[in-house]
Structures are given as C-alpha cells and as structure tokens.
Write a protein that holds these residues in place. Sequence first.
Motif, PDB file in Angstrom:
ATOM      1  N   ASP A 163       0.807  -1.219   0.000  1.00  0.00           N
ATOM      2  CA  ASP A 163       0.000   0.000   0.000  1.00  0.00           C
ATOM      3  C   ASP A 163       0.842   1.272   0.000  1.00  0.00           C
ATOM      4  O   ASP A 163       0.481   2.254  -0.624  1.00  0.00           O
ATOM      5  CB  ASP A 163      -0.913   0.015   1.232  1.00  0.00           C
ATOM      6  CG  ASP A 163      -2.224  -0.698   0.975  1.00  0.00           C
ATOM      7  OD1 ASP A 163      -2.421  -1.156  -0.163  1.00  0.00           O
ATOM      8  OD2 ASP A 163      -3.040  -0.790   1.909  1.00  0.00           O
ATOM      9  N   TYR A 164       1.964   1.250   0.731  1.00  0.00           N
ATOM     10  CA  TYR A 164       2.677   2.521   0.845  1.00  0.00           C
ATOM     11  C   TYR A 164       3.298   2.959  -0.487  1.00  0.00           C
ATOM     12  O   TYR A 164       3.555   4.141  -0.694  1.00  0.00           O
ATOM     13  CB  TYR A 164       3.706   2.499   1.987  1.00  0.00           C
ATOM     14  CG  TYR A 164       4.984   1.738   1.737  1.00  0.00           C
ATOM     15  CD1 TYR A 164       6.024   2.314   1.019  1.00  0.00           C
ATOM     16  CD2 TYR A 164       5.165   0.462   2.251  1.00  0.00           C
ATOM     17  CE1 TYR A 164       7.201   1.632   0.812  1.00  0.00           C
ATOM     18  CE2 TYR A 164       6.339  -0.223   2.051  1.00  0.00           C
ATOM     19  CZ  TYR A 164       7.354   0.368   1.333  1.00  0.00           C
ATOM     20  OH  TYR A 164       8.514  -0.315   1.134  1.00  0.00           O
ATOM     21  N   ALA A 168       2.633   6.451  -2.218  1.00  0.00           N
ATOM     22  CA  ALA A 168       3.613   7.372  -2.796  1.00  0.00           C
ATOM     23  C   ALA A 168       3.148   7.839  -4.176  1.00  0.00           C
ATOM     24  O   ALA A 168       3.307   9.007  -4.537  1.00  0.00           O
ATOM     25  CB  ALA A 168       4.980   6.692  -2.890  1.00  0.00           C
ATOM     26  N   PRO A 175       7.928   8.321 -10.359  1.00  0.00           N
ATOM     27  CA  PRO A 175       8.187   6.875 -10.259  1.00  0.00           C
ATOM     28  C   PRO A 175       9.637   6.522  -9.929  1.00  0.00           C
ATOM     29  O   PRO A 175       9.884   5.586  -9.153  1.00  0.00           O
ATOM     30  CB  PRO A 175       7.817   6.364 -11.657  1.00  0.00           C
ATOM     31  CG  PRO A 175       6.892   7.378 -12.213  1.00  0.00           C
ATOM     32  CD  PRO A 175       7.213   8.689 -11.568  1.00  0.00           C
ATOM     33  N   LYS A 177      11.719   8.249  -8.191  1.00  0.00           N
ATOM     34  CA  LYS A 177      11.938   8.559  -6.786  1.00  0.00           C
ATOM     35  C   LYS A 177      11.285   7.486  -5.917  1.00  0.00           C
ATOM     36  O   LYS A 177      11.845   7.079  -4.900  1.00  0.00           O
ATOM     37  CB  LYS A 177      11.349   9.933  -6.470  1.00  0.00           C
ATOM     38  CG  LYS A 177      11.906  10.527  -5.215  1.00  0.00           C
ATOM     39  CD  LYS A 177      11.618  12.011  -5.142  1.00  0.00           C
ATOM     40  CE  LYS A 177      12.110  12.554  -3.825  1.00  0.00           C
ATOM     41  NZ  LYS A 177      11.603  13.915  -3.563  1.00  0.00           N
ATOM     42  N   ARG A 181      13.802   5.639  -3.576  1.00  0.00           N
ATOM     43  CA  ARG A 181      13.763   6.107  -2.194  1.00  0.00           C
ATOM     44  C   ARG A 181      12.780   5.324  -1.333  1.00  0.00           C
ATOM     45  O   ARG A 181      12.992   5.133  -0.152  1.00  0.00           O
ATOM     46  CB  ARG A 181      13.428   7.598  -2.134  1.00  0.00           C
ATOM     47  CG  ARG A 181      14.114   8.244  -0.938  1.00  0.00           C
ATOM     48  CD  ARG A 181      13.718   9.675  -0.800  1.00  0.00           C
ATOM     49  NE  ARG A 181      12.288   9.798  -0.621  1.00  0.00           N
ATOM     50  CZ  ARG A 181      11.703  10.879  -0.142  1.00  0.00           C
ATOM     51  NH1 ARG A 181      12.432  11.921   0.177  1.00  0.00           N
ATOM     52  NH2 ARG A 181      10.404  10.923  -0.008  1.00  0.00           N
ATOM     53  N   GLU A 182      11.684   4.874  -1.929  1.00  0.00           N
ATOM     54  CA  GLU A 182      10.683   4.168  -1.119  1.00  0.00           C
ATOM     55  C   GLU A 182      10.881   2.657  -1.187  1.00  0.00           C
ATOM     56  O   GLU A 182      10.687   1.963  -0.207  1.00  0.00           O
ATOM     57  CB  GLU A 182       9.267   4.510  -1.608  1.00  0.00           C
ATOM     58  CG  GLU A 182       8.951   5.995  -1.656  1.00  0.00           C
ATOM     59  CD  GLU A 182       8.792   6.597  -0.257  1.00  0.00           C
ATOM     60  OE1 GLU A 182       8.183   5.958   0.601  1.00  0.00           O
ATOM     61  OE2 GLU A 182       9.301   7.718  -0.056  1.00  0.00           O
ATOM     62  N   PRO A 185      15.413   0.952  -0.552  1.00  0.00           N
ATOM     63  CA  PRO A 185      15.938   0.768   0.815  1.00  0.00           C
ATOM     64  C   PRO A 185      15.276  -0.396   1.548  1.00  0.00           C
ATOM     65  O   PRO A 185      15.923  -1.072   2.342  1.00  0.00           O
ATOM     66  CB  PRO A 185      15.618   2.100   1.502  1.00  0.00           C
ATOM     67  CG  PRO A 185      15.492   3.084   0.404  1.00  0.00           C
ATOM     68  CD  PRO A 185      14.908   2.325  -0.755  1.00  0.00           C
ATOM     69  N   ASN A 186      13.998  -0.633   1.265  1.00  0.00           N
ATOM     70  CA  ASN A 186      13.316  -1.741   1.921  1.00  0.00           C
ATOM     71  C   ASN A 186      13.671  -3.082   1.297  1.00  0.00           C
ATOM     72  O   ASN A 186      13.417  -4.131   1.884  1.00  0.00           O
ATOM     73  CB  ASN A 186      11.804  -1.526   1.887  1.00  0.00           C
ATOM     74  CG  ASN A 186      11.373  -0.416   2.823  1.00  0.00           C
ATOM     75  OD1 ASN A 186      11.593  -0.477   4.012  1.00  0.00           O
ATOM     76  ND2 ASN A 186      10.805   0.627   2.262  1.00  0.00           N
ATOM     77  N   PRO A 189      18.019  -5.324   2.649  1.00  0.00           N
ATOM     78  CA  PRO A 189      18.576  -6.314   3.592  1.00  0.00           C
ATOM     79  C   PRO A 189      18.959  -7.667   2.975  1.00  0.00           C
ATOM     80  O   PRO A 189      20.091  -8.114   3.183  1.00  0.00           O
ATOM     81  CB  PRO A 189      17.472  -6.451   4.648  1.00  0.00           C
ATOM     82  CG  PRO A 189      16.824  -5.109   4.639  1.00  0.00           C
ATOM     83  CD  PRO A 189      16.852  -4.646   3.214  1.00  0.00           C
TER      84      PRO A 189
END
Lengths: 272, 256
Positions: A163-164, A168, A175, A177, A181-182, A185-186, A189
């Motif tokens: 959803d996040y 965004a 798109p 960005k 950025r969204e 990074p997630n 890991p």
Amino acid sequence: MTLLRTPTALLGFTILVVLALIALLAPLLFPADPLAIAGPALLRPFQDASLPLGTDRLGRDVLAELVHGARTSLLVGLAAAATSIIVGSVVGTLAGFIGGIVDEVLMRITDAFQTVPGFLLALAFVSVVGPSLPVVVLAIALSAWTGPARVARAEVLSIRERDYVAGARAIGMHPLKIAFREVLPNALPPVLALSSVIVAAAVLTEAALSFLGLGDPNRITWGGMIAEGRAVLRSAPYLSIIPGIALVVTVLGVYLAGEGVVEASAARKVRA
Amino acid sequence: MPLLEVSGLSKRYRRGDTLVSAVDDVSFTIAAAETLALVGPSGSGKSTIARLVTRLIEPDAGTILFEGTDLRGLKPSALRAMRGRLQIVFQNPLAALNPRATVGRVIDDPLKIHTGFSRGERRSRVASLLERVRLDPALASRPIHEISGGQRQRVAIARALASSPTLIVLDEAVSALDVSVRAEILQLLKRIQRETRVAYLFITHDLGVVRAAADRVAILDGGKIVESGIATEVVSNPQSAIGKALVAAAPRLPRG
Ligand SMILES: Nc1ncnc2c1ncn2[C@@H]1O[C@H](COP(=O)(O)OP(=O)(O)OP(=O)(O)O)[C@@H](O)[C@H]1O
Ligand SMILES: [Mg+2]
C-alpha cells in the motif's frame, strides 16, 4: 551485542578487524618498500628475528609483502563487492519496479552475464583492457552483480504491491523517486546478506588473476606471491603456503562475519 | 458541475482462470464541500472504487471526471500534478506508510511536491498538520514503524491534508481508531470541510458514522450500487435488503 554472541561470528569479526588494522597500518608497520631487498635470498621463516617469515627468492621480506598484500586483497574485495551490490541493486530495482519490456531486457542481460563463467569474464576483461587495480575491481564486479540484481528484483516485485507504494503514487511522487527512495531501501537487507559471499569470492578471484600475472603489476598481492613461490615449490614451499594461509584466513573471516550478521538480523526479525 | 463525476465504472480481477467482477457499472457524483458515504459489506468493492477513483488502478470501463477533467486522458506529469488535489487515506494504516520513513518526511513529501514552500515553512506546516490531527509535533522525527496503528492513521490523514486537496477518499479511515479519537477526528474532518470546502468520499461500514458525517450515502453490494439517497433518510428507512440488513446489524445506532 547480538552480533558477537556466537563464537563463530566473534572469530570472524576478530579476523576482519585484525586484517583491517594490518591493512590500514601497513605503511607504518613496514615503512620500507616491500619490494626492496631486505636480506639473503630464501631465508626460511623463524630463523632471523628481524625477518620472522623469512625472505623470498630475491631476498625480500615475506612478512612485509604479506602485510602490504593484505591491503590489495581487502581493497579489491570490498570495492568489487560494493560495485556489484550497487550495480545489481539498481538494475534489479529498475527491472522489478518498471516491469514489462524493461524487466525483460534487463533480465536477459543478467542471464547473459550469468551464463559466462565469472572467472573467464574477468580474465577476458583484464586481458583486453590491461591490468590495473580499477580494472581488476571492474572485472570481478562484471560477473558478481548478477546475484544482487536477481535478489533485488525479487524483493522489489513483492514490495511494489504494498500500500505505501500506492500511497507514494497517490501523492504524485515521481516513479523513479518511488523506486529508489521508497522501494530500494526496503529491498536492501537480503541483498546485503550476499555481500560476505561476494567479498570472499572477489578476494579469491583477485588472487587467481594475480597468480596468472593479471593483477596490478605495481602492487604486491597474495596471488602474485603464490605464483612467485611456485618456481621454488619443492625447495621453499613456505613461499606459497604463507600467502595461501593468509588467503584462507581472510575468506574464512569474511564468511563467518557475514553469517553472524545474517543470524543476528534473523534473530532481530523474530523478536520484532 | 460536480467536483467528481463517475459513470459506468467497472473493474474485474483475474482469479485463476476466471474474471471476478469487483465493481460493476457504478455511477455517482460528489459536489464540492459534500460528503458521500459509501457503505457495503466486506468484499462489495469499496476499496476497489477508492483505488479506481484515485487512479491507482485502471478501470475496465467507465469515466472519471475530476474537476471537469477526464483522469484517463491525462499525461503522467499532469496526473501527478493533479494528485495534490485528489487524496486518499488507505484502509490498513499498518501498510499505508513506508515503515522506514520518519513521520515528518511522510507529511513533508506532498508539501515538497505540490507547494513552493521553503524548507523552514514546510517544517512548521508539518508541525501544524500534526497538531491538527491531535498528534505531538515532536513525533515528526520518529520512524513510522515505531508508532501505533492509530497514530499512523492520523499521520496518513495529516499527509492527505498537506497538499490542500479538493477531494479526499477516506477508506475506513477512522475505523482503526478508538472511539474517543474517532469522534475527535470526525469533528476535525468536518471543521476542515467547513474551512476549505473539501469533499469526502467516505467509505465505512459504520452506519452511525454515516448519519453523523455524511450528506448522502450509496449502498454497495456485489460491486453494484443498490441504493442511494440522503444519508439520514436512507439510514432511518432503508429500501434495499442489504440496506435493511446493515441497519439491523449496526450496533448502538440511535433510533429516530
Ligand atoms: N488485487 C486483487 N486481486 C484479486 N481480487 C481482488 C483484488 N482486490 C480485491 N479483490 C476482490 O474484489 C472484491 C472487492 O474487494 P474490495 O477490497 O474492493 O472490497 P471492500 O468492499 O473494500 O471490502 P472490505 O470491507 O473487506 O474492505 C473482493 O471479492 C476481493 O476479493
Ligand atoms: Mg476495503
């Protein structure tokens, strides 16, 4: 600290810290040119207190060579891994996030690079461009980026449905960005979890290239030392064995420390 | 001219080999400063309509006119610019915001994209938006994953308000909040509506909220609108079977 809780992780990090210190302090520990003659040729180890690991065929200090060689090994290993992870993450993120034809093309390119054995690719690249430190780094990264690219893409494919990410888009974010950025990074890991394996493989590849005489000629490398020692393998096996042990210890240290990080982050996830 | 005019909207999802109709030929309008409630049982297509209206998913058929413009004809850059005036608050507050981002950044993003404010001006805007949704401005430096679901929902509302929209789609936006905070946020939304003439598409399953907050209501069942009208009238005297069932099932609904 959870990171150092297991004995293997502790051992791995201890090895890495000691190696890093040695590499950083090499110019202070052995300020003289490691390529200069320091004593009689082929002095065996533990004979002379000032030359604890003996000398090579030309009478150069083996310990000094070993310490300076650590710089090259670690530098190349880390630089090649960093390059692979950055390139792989960017390619994987673009492929997974944009999808469609872009995904198709990028993954075909990834396939192509993955099909050619990595060492051959590195060998070919260095032979054509000529050996120097940046070229060796690039040559290793040339095949190592495909793993991070695949992992990043798989992760991005699942994250982009959250959803996040729609959120965004809903506020009108560009798109690219959103992707970098969204989402990226997630997705990092599991990609970073590959880094220890990549560093270890890069250290070995660098040694193999140097062994074949395709390392940076102006730098001492462990692979180069092994190659030199090969000429006198029967009479002075220590010249090949000592840098060989250094190589094994480094790869082991990187690997154990990497396992420790993965385990610690898994433990954190369970507790969270 | 209504603010939003939706006509013939349809959306089917692929499930295995079959296509399942989630929204089927839905039409409605919303005027400026108006609240239209969309009610219906679980799976009736409410969230799908929310996403269609905000152009997060593509409809199979139908048109969406927002401020007189067909959203389907817009270039990507024009659509992005327009999004500042058409906002959405998602149903699930735990999934709706980037867990790694800070509260401040989440609210600052729409300000950055849609306003020309300086960094300092934006910072004070973020603080006042947080105060508006009854959160401590000091929360701005905290990462999203550290705050509760109720707090996240209020952050999401603050974010939706940031770019001064003319329409906000609220998908069960107050359902996750506890009763006292819910009443407070509903009052806040009403006050903002009086001040800014923003319209709401208010999705809920709580008929008490419909009566308190909505001007008109549309009842959805199986992807179709089965009944619509003035909120108080429909709630007190539903005509459709599903409307009657929803009223009967509603707890603590004041009679009258
Ligand atoms: N991404 C999807 N893929 C496939 N089917 C979907 C998808 N999203 C929703 N559906 C289906 O579409 C129908 C409508 O779903 P929707 O989420 O719009 O309902 P809803 O009214 O919001 O329900 P709830 O009150 O539970 O939130 C449901 O049958 C649902 O299973
Ligand atoms: Mg829903």
